[in-house]
Design a protein around this motif. Structure first.
Motif, short mmCIF file in Angstrom:
data_model
loop_
_atom_site.label_atom_id
_atom_site.label_comp_id
_atom_site.label_asym_id
_atom_site.label_seq_id
_atom_site.Cartn_x
_atom_site.Cartn_y
_atom_site.Cartn_z
N GLY A 155 0.79 -1.23 0.00
CA GLY A 155 0.00 0.00 0.00
C GLY A 155 0.82 1.27 0.00
O GLY A 155 0.26 2.38 0.03
N PHE A 156 2.15 1.14 -0.05
CA PHE A 156 3.02 2.31 0.01
C PHE A 156 2.86 3.14 -1.27
O PHE A 156 3.10 2.64 -2.37
N ARG A 157 2.46 4.39 -1.12
CA ARG A 157 2.20 5.27 -2.26
C ARG A 157 2.72 6.66 -1.96
O ARG A 157 2.93 7.04 -0.81
N GLY A 158 2.87 7.45 -3.01
CA GLY A 158 3.23 8.84 -2.85
C GLY A 158 2.16 9.61 -2.10
O GLY A 158 0.96 9.34 -2.27
N GLN A 159 2.60 10.53 -1.25
CA GLN A 159 1.67 11.33 -0.45
C GLN A 159 2.00 12.82 -0.60
O GLN A 159 3.10 13.19 -1.02
N GLU A 160 1.03 13.65 -0.23
CA GLU A 160 1.19 15.10 -0.31
C GLU A 160 2.41 15.55 0.48
O GLU A 160 2.68 15.03 1.57
N HIS A 161 3.15 16.50 -0.10
CA HIS A 161 4.36 17.05 0.52
C HIS A 161 5.40 15.96 0.82
O HIS A 161 6.18 16.08 1.76
N ALA A 162 5.39 14.91 0.00
CA ALA A 162 6.37 13.81 0.11
C ALA A 162 6.37 13.20 1.52
O ALA A 162 7.41 12.79 2.02
N ALA A 163 5.19 13.11 2.13
CA ALA A 163 5.10 12.55 3.48
C ALA A 163 5.57 11.11 3.51
O ALA A 163 6.08 10.63 4.54
N HIS A 164 5.41 10.39 2.39
CA HIS A 164 5.86 9.00 2.34
C HIS A 164 7.39 8.91 2.45
O HIS A 164 7.92 7.98 3.05
N LEU A 165 8.09 9.90 1.88
CA LEU A 165 9.55 9.92 1.98
C LEU A 165 9.99 10.23 3.41
O LEU A 165 10.96 9.65 3.91
N VAL A 166 9.28 11.12 4.06
CA VAL A 166 9.56 11.43 5.46
C VAL A 166 9.35 10.18 6.32
O VAL A 166 10.14 9.90 7.24
#
Length: 285
Positions: A155-166
């Motif tokens: 379920g890992f996906r891109g999120q607003e303001h690159a929250a997934h990278l954080v």
């Protein structure tokens, strides 16, 4: 050609090989005894950035491979297995004109190395399992359970303001417990995200593999290598229980980022084992 700044270590040279599933990206540093390196998931051959120069200084040709779907290597069709990951090793050796080489894998890479040693015994003369993973049926069920690690990764996906990278950064920062600088932690996140395969494929392949069942099939001189701060250190001890004839070594402390945390000590163990089993006789074809 531009000279390499003396403020930087020597950079490995980048290459591609034609593998069974497409292009395989790998990098090489050193001109000595060939040693293939297989990384953990979800990273790339860049996991060994701090290890290439120390290995080369100890007389080894360090060959780091981006496993299938990681980094710049093409993915396998469908959902890959550890057996699929192992298939790229001969292609890289062929591209370099090397008949036989030693092989080291870390975590998921240790499983692929395990399988490559079994599948291609004529190509692999010595093996280092750096962080073996013995997945029990209970471990596998927990991994696959609704809401478990497999669900989270799929379920890992891109999120607003690159929250997934954080989120990835914070996970790796917690695991490193302050031992890895922010620049390198940022690089870990980049390595996790640039793969051409699905983000979840690496750990899924690892948890579907039964290393305990496959360990008895290894015929090469083998070192089980870990560090006491690695979260799966007990697996190394259990693996040695299955194969007490294998050599065993463990560094003190560290974590899953041991190559960055203790690169010189790590390279000493690797080179020392290969010298002890006489792989200095391995040469290019």
């Amino acid at each position: 050609m531009n000279a390499i700044s003396p403020s930087h270590p020597p950079y490995p040279r980048r290459h591609y090989a034609d593998g069974p599933f497409g292009q395989v990206h790998f990098q090489v540093l050193g001109k000595g005894v060939p040693l293939v390196l297989l990384h953990q998931a979800p990273m790339t051959s860049g996991q060994f950035d701090s290890g290439y120069a120390p290995l080369a200084e100890r007389g080894l040709m360090a060959i780091g491979i981006d496993m299938l779907g990681f980094g710049m290597s093409d993915p396998a069709p469908g959902v890959p297995t550890v057996t699929d990951f192992a298939q790229v090793v001969p292609a890289v050796l062929d591209a370099l004109g090397i008949e036989r080489a030693a092989l080291l894998g870390h975590h998921t890479g240790a499983l692929a190395a395990n399988e490559a040693a079994i599948a291609f015994p004529e190509r692999i003369t010595a093996l280092i399992l750096n962080g073996p993973l013995l997945v029990s049926s209970e471990d596998r069920a927990k991994f696959l359970a609704p809401g478990g690690m497999n669900d989270w990764e799929q379920g890992f996906r891109g999120q607003e303001h690159a929250a997934h990278l954080v989120q990835l950064f914070d996970i790796r920062d917690h695991m490193a417990a302050g031992s890895i600088g922010y620049d390198r932690l940022s690089d870990y996140v980049v390595q996790a995200m640039i793969g051409r395969g699905a983000f979840w494929h690496g750990h899924h392949a690892a948890y579907m593999y039964d290393q305990a069942e496959r360990l008895p099939l290894i015929t090469q001189p083998t070192l089980i290598f870990s560090n006491t701060g690695d979260e799966i250190y007990p697996h190394a001890e259990a693996a040695h229980g299955i194969r007490p004839d294998f050599a065993f070594a463990a560094l003190e402390g560290g974590g899953v980022d041991i190559v960055d945390q203790q690169p010189e000590a790590w390279a000493d163990i690797v080179a020392g084992f290969l010298n002890a089993v006489g792989v200095g006789a391995l040469v290019k074809a």
